[in-house]
Motif scaffolding. Structure first.
Motif, PDB file in Angstrom:
ATOM      1  N   ALA A 248     -13.610  -3.364-128.360  1.00  0.00           N
ATOM      2  CA  ALA A 248     -12.807  -2.556-127.445  1.00  0.00           C
ATOM      3  C   ALA A 248     -11.343  -2.976-127.481  1.00  0.00           C
ATOM      4  O   ALA A 248     -10.428  -2.132-127.433  1.00  0.00           O
ATOM      5  N   SER A 339     -12.118  -0.829-118.911  1.00  0.00           N
ATOM      6  CA  SER A 339     -12.272  -0.042-120.131  1.00  0.00           C
ATOM      7  C   SER A 339     -11.553   1.296-120.064  1.00  0.00           C
ATOM      8  O   SER A 339     -12.076   2.325-120.458  1.00  0.00           O
ATOM      9  N   GLU A 358     -17.214   3.121-120.564  1.00  0.00           N
ATOM     10  CA  GLU A 358     -17.548   2.793-121.947  1.00  0.00           C
ATOM     11  C   GLU A 358     -18.767   1.876-122.009  1.00  0.00           C
ATOM     12  O   GLU A 358     -19.092   1.175-121.050  1.00  0.00           O
ATOM     13  N   THR A 361     -18.075  -2.689-121.475  1.00  0.00           N
ATOM     14  CA  THR A 361     -17.244  -2.762-120.287  1.00  0.00           C
ATOM     15  C   THR A 361     -17.685  -3.942-119.449  1.00  0.00           C
ATOM     16  O   THR A 361     -18.648  -4.654-119.789  1.00  0.00           O
TER      17      THR A 361
END
Length: 407
Positions: A248, A339, A358, A361
């Motif tokens: 991420a 996120s 997401e 997260t």
């Protein structure tokens, strides 16, 4: 506004060699006084009401600890309502202090809360072991419980805490899940207005445990029915993947290599882009610093953070009180924990419906926010960004109530 990042003054949660959290200096706060230990003094202040609505433990099985810093030294409040300095001589034959305040046999327990910064610990089913130690300056300090450390002497005790600063400016307080969640607690603050935070929905304690256990990669953070530890501490204990958020974070850095990121703080709006691996923001001309003077001109930049940096809101995301880098760091940290950073090029995001959507997260923080009646929680240290923390303040406080709410 005083946030949790500056709330505690002299209450730093540093790790002692024993694995116990050590209260020390934080945010440039003064170290404990070098003066000899003085006599106890009246804890003149405002009423602190303690209410046990846990439904799981009788008053006789609940103990309270009020510990912290009075601005010159580390202190504790006695059952008689006196404010006493911490002293090494307070350690008993077992090597620990006994600063426990028992609850009244029934009903509400009331004592006077003095002006200080500190924590109100609750212990259920057994007492906590606070050890008086010497800090790095040779002054008396306390080694605090660290329920996320398996070797801590308080690991088997059901306990939790609320935090506060009470000074001439008013009362600033919060319930916190930044380190762990165990005991449902609510704060009611009465003064210029009547405010409450921290109250969980019916059955929400069990739901938090279940939700965190069900989240991929988070299951080992649930310690039986005793507590859920925050993923940052889980990472340090080998219970959580150290690279969990790496994809991420990489995605966000890649996105802003091709487009601008806008971050708005109280000081103004900063525009950033990733250049040579750093997220670089331009400081607007004429920006004022935190003391009213001119802020530094040019740029502020951030190296790509690690998962640990994000979870602890530290490292490359540390937030100094400089009016520029600090506020941007807090907003970036909140966006990464929630996120929202990649999908929203204007930060901070303020719609909670966009948070935690997401797969990768902060499922621990997500569960805590879903559990509270007002949707506010301190699931990570920058949860105060955009006002989502379980935090309240009052400039003219009259009384405060800490309630152990139903399990």
């Amino acid at each position: 506004m005083i946030t949790r990042r500056s709330l505690l003054g002299g209450l730093a949660a540093g790790a002692a060699a024993s694995g116990i959290a050590l209260a020390g200096r934080a945010n440039g706060a003064p170290a404990p006084s070098a003066a000899p230990r003085g006599p106890a003094r009246s804890a003149a202040g405002m009423p602190l009401h303690l209410v046990n609505h846990s439904g799981a433990y009788a008053n006789s099985s609940v103990w309270i600890y009020v510990v912290g810093n009075d601005g010159t030294q580390q202190v504790h409040v006695t059952p008689d309502g006196e404010l006493k300095p911490v002293a090494l001589a307070d350690n008993g034959p077992d090597g620990f202090t006994d600063y426990a305040i028992p609850l009244a046999a029934s009903g509400t327990t009331t004592l006077q809360l003095p002006r200080m910064s500190g924590r109100i610990y609750t212990a259920l089913g057994g007492k906590l072991k606070f050890k008086a130690v010497e800090d790095g300056n040779g002054k008396a300090a306390l080694a605090y419980p660290a329920g996320w450390v398996a070797g801590d002497p308080n690991y088997d005790v059901l306990h939790d805490c609320a935090e506060f600063t009470y000074n001439s400016g008013g009362m600033y307080c919060n319930t916190t899940m930044v380190d762990m969640f165990s005991v449902p607690l609510a704060i009611q603050l009465t003064g210029a207005k009547d405010q409450t935070t921290g109250t969980l929905k019916d059955g929400a304690r069990d739901r938090v445990f279940a939700d965190v256990r069900a989240a991929d990669g988070f299951d080992r953070l649930v310690i039986g029915d005793r507590r859920v530890i925050a993923p940052g501490h889980g990472l340090d204990s080998g219970l959580f993947a150290p690279d969990y958020l790496a994809p991420a974070i990489d995605e966000a850095w890649s996105a802003y290599a091709a487009k601008d990121l806008s971050v708005t703080t109280n000081a103004g709006t900063f525009t950033g882009r990733v250049r040579d691996g750093k997220l670089v923001f331009t400081v607007p001309q004429g920006l004022k610093g935190p003391s009213g003077g001119a802020a530094p001109t040019g740029t502020v930049s951030f190296d790509k953070p690690s998962t640990r940096d994000v979870l602890f809101c530290d490292g490359t995301l540390a937030a100094p009180n400089d009016g520029t880098l600090g506020p941007i760091a807090a907003i970036l940290g909140a966006a990464l924990n929630r996120s929202t950073l990649t999908a929203h090029a204007a930060q901070p995001t303020t719609d909670p419906a966009t948070f935690y959507r997401e797969r990768l997260t902060h499922h621990y923080a997500k569960a805590m926010h879903a559990a509270t009646r007002d949707g506010r929680a301190y699931g990570f240290a920058f949860d105060d960004v955009a006002g989502f923390a379980s935090y309240i303040e009052d400039p003219a406080p009259k009384e405060i109530t800490l309630t152990l709410t139903p399990f």
